[in-house]
Enzyme design. Structure first.
Site, PDB file in Angstrom:
ATOM      1  CG  ASP A   7      37.973  42.382  38.455  1.00  0.00           C
ATOM      2  OD1 ASP A   7      36.862  41.726  38.435  1.00  0.00           O
ATOM      3  OD2 ASP A   7      38.906  41.576  37.603  1.00  0.00           O
TER       4      ASP A   7
ATOM      5  CE  LYS B   9      37.598  40.081  35.277  1.00  0.00           C
ATOM      6  NZ  LYS B   9      38.407  39.557  35.103  1.00  0.00           N
TER       7      LYS B   9
ATOM      8  CB  CYS C 150      40.069  42.813  34.201  1.00  0.00           C
ATOM      9  SG  CYS C 150      41.309  41.219  34.866  1.00  0.00           S
TER      10      CYS C 150
END
Ligand code: TIU
Length: 227
Positions: A25, A130, A163
């Site tokens: 990310d 995701k 994450c």
């Protein structure tokens, strides 16, 4: 050939060819002003500081031609893959799917959803969108890793305790050996980064290992010297 890297809580061993880099990310939504992280009230400048280290790690994998996977936290434009609870959570002035300075927050294809320029994926690298904090839920990552014969994962990215940690825990439960590069990950909260790394490596590596990038680079250089 096996490479052994000094790490916490003890050396991490991996076989080239069975090891992938996972960059979690590193998208503008979390790293630049006007994105999702900023809307949540965070100081995003802390995260931008790791970009050069992540870039060095990425370059190392590219030079070795080892597999690279990038993830993005991203939802479909109709938000059909976003639980209402995730949208409703908190009191941010802008919610997921609303229009921010870089387009709709956390929505696929929007400018803010793109990985920062310095780490842009190149041809041959996998990009996973995701919908969750973890990289396995509702994605194709498992079959991609299976097809590549990957057993070991090297993690970088943001944020450490959200994450990155969720993805490492999901991977660990699925049998992957996971190493976190500790100067290639960051949190909006320094104490949470420290705590997450301690939680991951405690109890004999209950989730995995952690080490600075220099240890990985050093181990690879030593291996080349012996080859
Ligand atoms: N808020 C926060 O720390 N993180 C996230 O919402 N997503 C990721 O960590 N990518």
């Amino acid at each position: 050939m096996t490479i052994s890297i000094p790490a916490r809580p003890y050396p991490f061993s991996f076989m080239p060819g069975r090891t992938a880099l996972v960059i979690i990310d590193m998208q503008r939504d979390f790293i630049e002003k006007g994105g999702f992280g900023d809307a949540l009230g965070n100081d995003v400048t802390r995260l931008a500081a790791i970009i050069p280290t992540v870039a060095d790690l990425l370059e190392l994998f590219r030079r070795k031609k080892w597999p690279v996977i990038h993830t993005r936290e991203a939802h479909l434009p109709d938000l059909s893959d976003c639980p209402p609870s995730k949208i409703a959570r908190g009191d941010a002035p802008l919610k997921i799917g609303e229009e921010g300075a870089m387009g709709r927050l956390l929505v696929r294809g929007e400018p803010g959803n793109q990985i920062v320029d310095a780490l842009k994926p190149i041809m041959g690298e996998v990009v996973i969108d995701k919908p969750g904090k973890g990289m396995f839920w509702n994605t194709d990552i498992q079959s991609i890793l299976d097809n590549k014969g990957v057993t070991h994962l090297v993690f970088a990215g943001v944020t450490t305790e959200v994450c990155v940690q969720t993805s490492m825990r999901e991977a660990n439960d699925r049998g992957y050996e996971c190493l976190l590069i500790e100067d290639a990950t960051e949190s909006y909260f320094p104490q949470f980064k420290t705590a997450a790394i301690e939680m991951i490596t405690a109890q004999g590596g209950i989730v995995g290992w952690a080490t600075p990038l220099a240890e990985l680079e050093g181990a690879i250089l030593r291996e080349l010297a012996h080859a």
